[in-house]
Write a protein that holds these residues in place. Sequence first.
Motif, PDB file in Angstrom:
ATOM      1  N   THR A 170     -92.519 -52.611 -12.916  1.00 58.15           N
ATOM      2  CA  THR A 170     -92.972 -53.282 -13.953  1.00 58.15           C
ATOM      3  C   THR A 170     -92.437 -52.857 -14.813  1.00 58.15           C
ATOM      4  N   ASP A 171     -92.663 -54.197 -16.374  1.00 60.78           N
ATOM      5  CA  ASP A 171     -92.536 -53.770 -17.852  1.00 60.78           C
ATOM      6  C   ASP A 171     -91.138 -52.592 -17.702  1.00 60.78           C
ATOM      7  N   PRO A 172     -90.202 -53.458 -17.421  1.00 56.34           N
ATOM      8  CA  PRO A 172     -88.879 -51.855 -17.902  1.00 56.34           C
ATOM      9  C   PRO A 172     -88.817 -51.408 -19.114  1.00 56.34           C
ATOM     10  N   VAL A 173     -88.338 -50.753 -19.735  1.00 55.24           N
ATOM     11  CA  VAL A 173     -88.281 -49.940 -20.870  1.00 55.24           C
ATOM     12  C   VAL A 173     -86.724 -48.954 -20.627  1.00 55.24           C
ATOM     13  N   GLY A 174     -85.770 -49.933 -21.707  1.00 56.09           N
ATOM     14  CA  GLY A 174     -84.814 -48.847 -21.257  1.00 56.09           C
ATOM     15  C   GLY A 174     -84.822 -48.274 -19.810  1.00 56.09           C
ATOM     16  N   ASP A 175     -84.284 -47.299 -19.305  1.00 58.67           N
ATOM     17  CA  ASP A 175     -83.400 -47.104 -17.866  1.00 58.67           C
ATOM     18  C   ASP A 175     -85.263 -47.223 -17.209  1.00 58.67           C
ATOM     19  N   GLU A 176     -86.176 -46.978 -17.396  1.00 61.19           N
ATOM     20  CA  GLU A 176     -87.599 -47.107 -16.543  1.00 61.19           C
ATOM     21  C   GLU A 176     -88.806 -47.824 -16.742  1.00 61.19           C
ATOM     22  N   TYR A 177     -89.349 -47.970 -15.674  1.00 64.81           N
ATOM     23  CA  TYR A 177     -90.417 -49.102 -15.982  1.00 64.81           C
ATOM     24  C   TYR A 177     -91.504 -48.350 -16.391  1.00 64.81           C
ATOM     25  N   GLY A 178     -92.521 -48.890 -16.982  1.00 63.00           N
ATOM     26  CA  GLY A 178     -93.352 -48.897 -17.512  1.00 63.00           C
ATOM     27  C   GLY A 178     -94.317 -48.380 -16.484  1.00 63.00           C
ATOM     28  N   SER A 179     -94.886 -49.291 -15.563  1.00 64.55           N
ATOM     29  CA  SER A 179     -95.874 -49.418 -14.529  1.00 64.55           C
ATOM     30  C   SER A 179     -95.310 -49.189 -13.906  1.00 64.55           C
ATOM     31  N   HIS A 180     -95.627 -48.220 -12.826  1.00 64.12           N
ATOM     32  CA  HIS A 180     -94.671 -48.303 -11.406  1.00 64.12           C
ATOM     33  C   HIS A 180     -96.932 -47.837 -10.411  1.00 64.12           C
ATOM     34  N   GLN A 181     -97.036 -48.578  -9.426  1.00 57.82           N
ATOM     35  CA  GLN A 181     -98.292 -48.714  -8.558  1.00 57.82           C
ATOM     36  C   GLN A 181     -97.968 -48.748  -7.215  1.00 57.82           C
ATOM     37  N   VAL A 182     -98.332 -47.298  -6.273  1.00 61.20           N
ATOM     38  CA  VAL A 182     -98.328 -47.222  -4.960  1.00 61.20           C
ATOM     39  C   VAL A 182     -99.730 -48.005  -4.258  1.00 61.20           C
ATOM     40  N   TYR A 183     -99.335 -48.316  -3.387  1.00 58.00           N
ATOM     41  CA  TYR A 183    -100.361 -48.888  -2.490  1.00 58.00           C
ATOM     42  C   TYR A 183    -100.424 -48.421  -1.132  1.00 58.00           C
ATOM     43  N   ALA A 184    -100.861 -48.401  -0.611  1.00 56.89           N
ATOM     44  CA  ALA A 184    -101.511 -47.823   1.174  1.00 56.89           C
ATOM     45  C   ALA A 184    -101.913 -48.627   2.014  1.00 56.89           C
ATOM     46  N   PRO A 185    -102.001 -48.014   3.088  1.00 53.65           N
ATOM     47  CA  PRO A 185    -101.963 -49.539   3.994  1.00 53.65           C
ATOM     48  C   PRO A 185    -104.085 -49.587   3.765  1.00 53.65           C
ATOM     49  N   GLY A 186    -104.497 -50.382   4.018  1.00 52.49           N
ATOM     50  CA  GLY A 186    -105.995 -51.024   4.065  1.00 52.49           C
ATOM     51  C   GLY A 186    -105.600 -51.447   2.475  1.00 52.49           C
ATOM     52  N   GLN A 187    -104.535 -51.196   2.072  1.00 53.34           N
ATOM     53  CA  GLN A 187    -104.536 -52.126   0.350  1.00 53.34           C
ATOM     54  C   GLN A 187    -104.151 -53.153   0.425  1.00 53.34           C
ATOM     55  N   ARG A 188    -104.287 -54.167  -0.842  1.00 54.39           N
ATOM     56  CA  ARG A 188    -103.623 -55.174  -1.092  1.00 54.39           C
ATOM     57  C   ARG A 188    -103.161 -55.151  -2.571  1.00 54.39           C
ATOM     58  N   ILE A 189    -101.986 -56.232  -2.382  1.00 54.81           N
ATOM     59  CA  ILE A 189    -101.296 -55.619  -3.475  1.00 54.81           C
ATOM     60  C   ILE A 189    -101.230 -57.316  -4.019  1.00 54.81           C
ATOM     61  N   SER A 190    -101.484 -57.313  -5.342  1.00 55.90           N
ATOM     62  CA  SER A 190    -101.404 -59.182  -6.222  1.00 55.90           C
ATOM     63  C   SER A 190    -100.312 -58.254  -7.544  1.00 55.90           C
ATOM     64  N   LEU A 191     -98.851 -59.588  -7.185  1.00 54.29           N
ATOM     65  CA  LEU A 191     -98.212 -59.969  -7.650  1.00 54.29           C
ATOM     66  C   LEU A 191     -98.067 -59.809  -9.438  1.00 54.29           C
ATOM     67  N   PRO A 192     -97.465 -59.707  -9.968  1.00 60.44           N
ATOM     68  CA  PRO A 192     -97.046 -60.823 -11.757  1.00 60.44           C
ATOM     69  C   PRO A 192     -96.780 -62.287 -11.396  1.00 60.44           C
ATOM     70  N   ALA A 193     -97.618 -63.101 -12.106  1.00 64.80           N
ATOM     71  CA  ALA A 193     -97.536 -64.162 -12.014  1.00 64.80           C
ATOM     72  C   ALA A 193     -96.354 -64.526 -12.291  1.00 64.80           C
ATOM     73  N   SER A 194     -95.416 -63.866 -13.395  1.00 64.73           N
ATOM     74  CA  SER A 194     -94.376 -64.113 -13.942  1.00 64.73           C
ATOM     75  C   SER A 194     -93.360 -64.094 -12.862  1.00 64.73           C
ATOM     76  N   ILE A 195     -93.488 -63.724 -11.700  1.00 69.59           N
ATOM     77  CA  ILE A 195     -92.357 -64.307 -10.720  1.00 69.59           C
ATOM     78  C   ILE A 195     -92.424 -65.509 -10.577  1.00 69.59           C
ATOM     79  N   GLY A 196     -93.262 -66.331 -10.314  1.00 69.37           N
ATOM     80  CA  GLY A 196     -93.492 -67.809 -10.381  1.00 69.37           C
ATOM     81  C   GLY A 196     -93.943 -68.808 -11.479  1.00 69.37           C
ATOM     82  N   HIS A 197     -93.988 -69.771 -11.627  1.00 67.22           N
ATOM     83  CA  HIS A 197     -93.698 -70.760 -12.332  1.00 67.22           C
ATOM     84  C   HIS A 197     -95.643 -70.844 -12.614  1.00 67.22           C
ATOM     85  N   GLU A 198     -96.106 -71.781 -13.389  1.00 64.74           N
ATOM     86  CA  GLU A 198     -97.337 -72.434 -14.187  1.00 64.74           C
ATOM     87  C   GLU A 198     -97.767 -73.015 -12.356  1.00 64.74           C
ATOM     88  N   GLY A 199     -98.348 -72.833 -12.278  1.00 67.78           N
ATOM     89  CA  GLY A 199     -99.024 -73.277 -11.120  1.00 67.78           C
ATOM     90  C   GLY A 199     -99.113 -72.639  -9.687  1.00 67.78           C
TER      91      GLY A 199
END
Length: 203
Positions: free
Chosen positions: A160-189
Amino acid sequence: MSAAAVERPCDGEPVLTLLEEADRLAEQLPGHRVEIIGGILTVTPPADFRHAHVLTDLMVAFISAGLHGKESTVVQAVGVWLPGSPFDYAIPDLAVVDADYAEHIAEHNCADPAIVRLVAEVTSSNYNNDLRHKVNAYAEAKIPVYLIVNRKHNRVHVLTDPVGDEYGSHQVYAPGQRISLPASIGHEGTPEITLDVAELLKA
Protein backbone atom coordinates in the motif's frame (compact mmCIF):
# COMPACT_ATOMS: atom_id res chain seq x y z
CA MET A 1 7.16 -15.07 -17.38
CA SER A 2 8.94 -15.32 -20.67
CA ALA A 3 10.22 -12.54 -22.86
CA ALA A 4 8.94 -12.87 -26.39
CA ALA A 5 11.45 -13.01 -29.20
CA VAL A 6 10.70 -10.43 -31.86
CA GLU A 7 11.50 -11.52 -35.40
CA ARG A 8 13.23 -9.02 -37.64
CA PRO A 9 11.11 -8.10 -40.68
CA CYS A 10 12.33 -8.96 -44.16
CA ASP A 11 12.98 -6.14 -46.60
CA GLY A 12 9.74 -4.42 -47.50
CA GLU A 13 7.75 -5.77 -44.53
CA PRO A 14 6.33 -3.18 -42.14
CA VAL A 15 7.99 -2.84 -38.74
CA LEU A 16 5.52 -3.58 -35.95
CA THR A 17 5.24 -1.41 -32.88
CA LEU A 18 5.55 -3.19 -29.54
CA LEU A 19 1.79 -2.92 -29.09
CA GLU A 20 1.14 -4.43 -32.52
CA GLU A 21 3.58 -7.22 -31.71
CA ALA A 22 1.68 -7.87 -28.47
CA ASP A 23 -1.58 -8.10 -30.40
CA ARG A 24 0.01 -10.50 -32.88
CA LEU A 25 1.27 -12.75 -30.09
CA ALA A 26 -2.11 -12.70 -28.33
CA GLU A 27 -3.75 -13.95 -31.53
CA GLN A 28 -1.12 -16.66 -32.03
CA LEU A 29 -1.17 -17.85 -28.41
CA PRO A 30 -4.80 -18.09 -27.30
CA GLY A 31 -5.15 -18.47 -23.54
CA HIS A 32 -1.77 -16.86 -22.86
CA ARG A 33 -1.52 -13.46 -21.22
CA VAL A 34 0.50 -10.92 -23.17
CA GLU A 35 1.63 -7.77 -21.34
CA ILE A 36 4.14 -4.95 -21.81
CA ILE A 37 5.84 -3.93 -18.56
CA GLY A 38 8.76 -1.54 -18.49
CA GLY A 39 8.92 -1.67 -22.27
CA ILE A 40 9.40 -5.47 -22.19
CA LEU A 41 6.94 -7.82 -23.86
CA THR A 42 6.04 -10.73 -21.57
CA VAL A 43 3.95 -13.83 -22.18
CA THR A 44 2.41 -15.90 -19.38
CA PRO A 45 0.96 -19.38 -20.00
CA PRO A 46 -2.61 -20.25 -19.03
CA ALA A 47 -3.33 -20.61 -15.31
CA ASP A 48 -3.69 -23.98 -13.58
CA PHE A 49 -6.67 -25.08 -11.48
CA ARG A 50 -5.09 -24.03 -8.15
CA HIS A 51 -4.50 -20.55 -9.53
CA ALA A 52 -8.13 -20.33 -10.64
CA HIS A 53 -9.31 -21.63 -7.26
CA VAL A 54 -7.46 -18.87 -5.38
CA LEU A 55 -8.96 -16.23 -7.69
CA THR A 56 -12.45 -17.58 -7.05
CA ASP A 57 -11.86 -17.47 -3.28
CA LEU A 58 -10.77 -13.82 -3.57
CA MET A 59 -13.77 -12.95 -5.72
CA VAL A 60 -16.16 -14.57 -3.23
CA ALA A 61 -14.60 -12.58 -0.36
CA PHE A 62 -14.76 -9.29 -2.26
CA ILE A 63 -18.29 -9.81 -3.54
CA SER A 64 -19.50 -10.88 -0.08
CA ALA A 65 -18.06 -7.61 1.30
CA GLY A 66 -20.12 -5.60 -1.17
CA LEU A 67 -17.32 -4.58 -3.53
CA HIS A 68 -19.28 -5.71 -6.59
CA GLY A 69 -22.14 -3.21 -6.75
CA LYS A 70 -23.04 0.40 -7.42
CA GLU A 71 -19.75 1.90 -6.20
CA SER A 72 -17.17 -0.63 -7.36
CA THR A 73 -16.86 -3.77 -9.47
CA VAL A 74 -14.72 -6.89 -9.19
CA VAL A 75 -13.23 -7.93 -12.55
CA GLN A 76 -10.77 -10.51 -13.83
CA ALA A 77 -8.01 -10.25 -16.44
CA VAL A 78 -8.70 -6.74 -17.72
CA GLY A 79 -6.00 -4.44 -19.06
CA VAL A 80 -4.67 -1.47 -17.10
CA TRP A 81 -2.50 1.20 -18.74
CA LEU A 82 0.83 1.80 -17.02
CA PRO A 83 2.95 4.96 -17.14
CA GLY A 84 6.32 3.21 -17.61
CA SER A 85 6.45 3.62 -21.40
CA PRO A 86 4.00 4.63 -24.16
CA PHE A 87 2.87 1.04 -24.75
CA ASP A 88 2.98 -0.37 -21.21
CA TYR A 89 -0.03 -2.24 -19.89
CA ALA A 90 -0.64 -5.09 -17.46
CA ILE A 91 -3.47 -7.57 -17.13
CA PRO A 92 -3.83 -8.29 -13.40
CA ASP A 93 -5.48 -11.55 -12.37
CA LEU A 94 -8.12 -9.62 -10.43
CA ALA A 95 -8.97 -5.97 -9.85
CA VAL A 96 -11.45 -3.86 -7.92
CA VAL A 97 -12.37 -0.84 -10.04
CA ASP A 98 -14.84 2.03 -9.90
CA ALA A 99 -18.28 0.95 -11.08
CA ASP A 100 -18.26 3.57 -13.87
CA TYR A 101 -15.27 1.85 -15.49
CA ALA A 102 -16.94 1.94 -18.92
CA GLU A 103 -16.37 5.70 -19.00
CA HIS A 104 -12.62 5.25 -18.44
CA ILE A 105 -11.60 2.66 -21.00
CA ALA A 106 -8.72 3.92 -23.09
CA GLU A 107 -7.08 2.60 -26.23
CA HIS A 108 -6.43 -1.15 -26.52
CA ASN A 109 -9.37 -1.88 -24.19
CA CYS A 110 -7.32 -0.93 -21.13
CA ALA A 111 -8.55 1.05 -18.14
CA ASP A 112 -7.13 4.26 -16.78
CA PRO A 113 -5.29 3.22 -13.56
CA ALA A 114 -6.99 6.12 -11.74
CA ILE A 115 -10.16 4.01 -11.41
CA VAL A 116 -8.36 0.97 -9.99
CA ARG A 117 -8.69 0.50 -6.22
CA LEU A 118 -6.87 -2.82 -5.90
CA VAL A 119 -5.02 -5.27 -8.12
CA ALA A 120 -4.34 -8.88 -7.17
CA GLU A 121 -1.92 -11.37 -8.66
CA VAL A 122 -1.67 -15.07 -7.92
CA THR A 123 1.84 -16.26 -8.69
CA SER A 124 2.55 -18.98 -11.22
CA SER A 125 5.70 -19.63 -13.22
CA ASN A 126 6.04 -15.85 -13.59
CA TYR A 127 6.36 -15.17 -9.86
CA ASN A 128 9.41 -12.91 -10.29
CA ASN A 129 7.37 -10.65 -12.53
CA ASP A 130 4.61 -10.34 -9.91
CA LEU A 131 7.07 -9.78 -7.05
CA ARG A 132 9.39 -7.32 -8.79
CA HIS A 133 8.48 -5.71 -12.09
CA LYS A 134 4.76 -5.38 -11.39
CA VAL A 135 5.44 -3.92 -7.95
CA ASN A 136 7.23 -0.98 -9.57
CA ALA A 137 4.72 -0.68 -12.41
CA TYR A 138 1.63 -0.70 -10.18
CA ALA A 139 3.21 1.72 -7.71
CA GLU A 140 4.14 4.12 -10.51
CA ALA A 141 0.53 3.88 -11.73
CA LYS A 142 -0.55 4.91 -8.19
CA ILE A 143 -2.74 1.85 -7.68
CA PRO A 144 -3.50 2.06 -3.94
CA VAL A 145 -3.40 -1.64 -3.00
CA TYR A 146 -1.48 -4.51 -4.56
CA LEU A 147 -2.27 -7.99 -3.19
CA ILE A 148 0.00 -10.91 -4.12
CA VAL A 149 -0.86 -14.51 -3.29
CA ASN A 150 2.66 -15.92 -3.45
CA ARG A 151 2.25 -19.65 -3.95
CA LYS A 152 5.97 -20.09 -4.60
CA HIS A 153 6.91 -19.02 -1.04
CA ASN A 154 3.59 -19.76 0.73
CA ARG A 155 2.99 -16.14 1.72
CA VAL A 156 0.54 -13.32 0.96
CA HIS A 157 1.83 -9.79 0.38
CA VAL A 158 -0.16 -6.57 0.81
CA LEU A 159 1.47 -3.46 -0.62
CA THR A 160 0.00 0.00 0.00
CA ASP A 161 0.92 3.70 -0.07
CA PRO A 162 2.51 4.02 -3.53
CA VAL A 163 5.25 6.65 -3.80
CA GLY A 164 7.15 6.98 -7.07
CA ASP A 165 7.80 3.47 -8.33
CA GLU A 166 7.67 1.83 -4.89
CA TYR A 167 5.09 1.04 -2.21
CA GLY A 168 5.68 2.67 1.15
CA SER A 169 4.23 -0.30 3.01
CA HIS A 170 4.88 -3.97 2.21
CA GLN A 171 3.36 -6.40 4.69
CA VAL A 172 3.99 -10.15 4.37
CA TYR A 173 1.60 -12.68 5.93
CA ALA A 174 2.06 -16.39 6.65
CA PRO A 175 -0.47 -19.20 7.17
CA GLY A 176 -2.14 -18.81 10.55
CA GLN A 177 -2.48 -15.04 10.11
CA ARG A 178 -5.42 -12.99 8.92
CA ILE A 179 -5.25 -9.93 6.69
CA SER A 180 -7.39 -6.81 7.06
CA LEU A 181 -7.44 -4.96 3.76
CA PRO A 182 -7.52 -1.14 3.68
CA ALA A 183 -11.00 0.35 3.85
CA SER A 184 -10.12 2.54 0.86
CA ILE A 185 -10.86 -0.27 -1.58
CA GLY A 186 -14.52 -0.15 -0.64
CA HIS A 187 -17.04 2.62 -0.12
CA GLU A 188 -18.46 4.17 3.03
CA GLY A 189 -20.19 1.46 5.00
CA THR A 190 -18.27 -1.45 3.45
CA PRO A 191 -17.54 -4.00 6.18
CA GLU A 192 -13.92 -4.76 6.99
CA ILE A 193 -12.51 -7.23 4.51
CA THR A 194 -10.42 -9.94 6.14
CA LEU A 195 -8.68 -12.83 4.43
CA ASP A 196 -7.45 -16.04 6.02
CA VAL A 197 -3.95 -16.67 4.65
CA ALA A 198 -4.06 -20.43 5.20
CA GLU A 199 -7.39 -20.70 3.38
CA LEU A 200 -6.04 -18.75 0.40
CA LEU A 201 -2.87 -20.82 0.16
CA LYS A 202 -4.43 -24.24 0.59
CA ALA A 203 -6.24 -24.11 -2.77
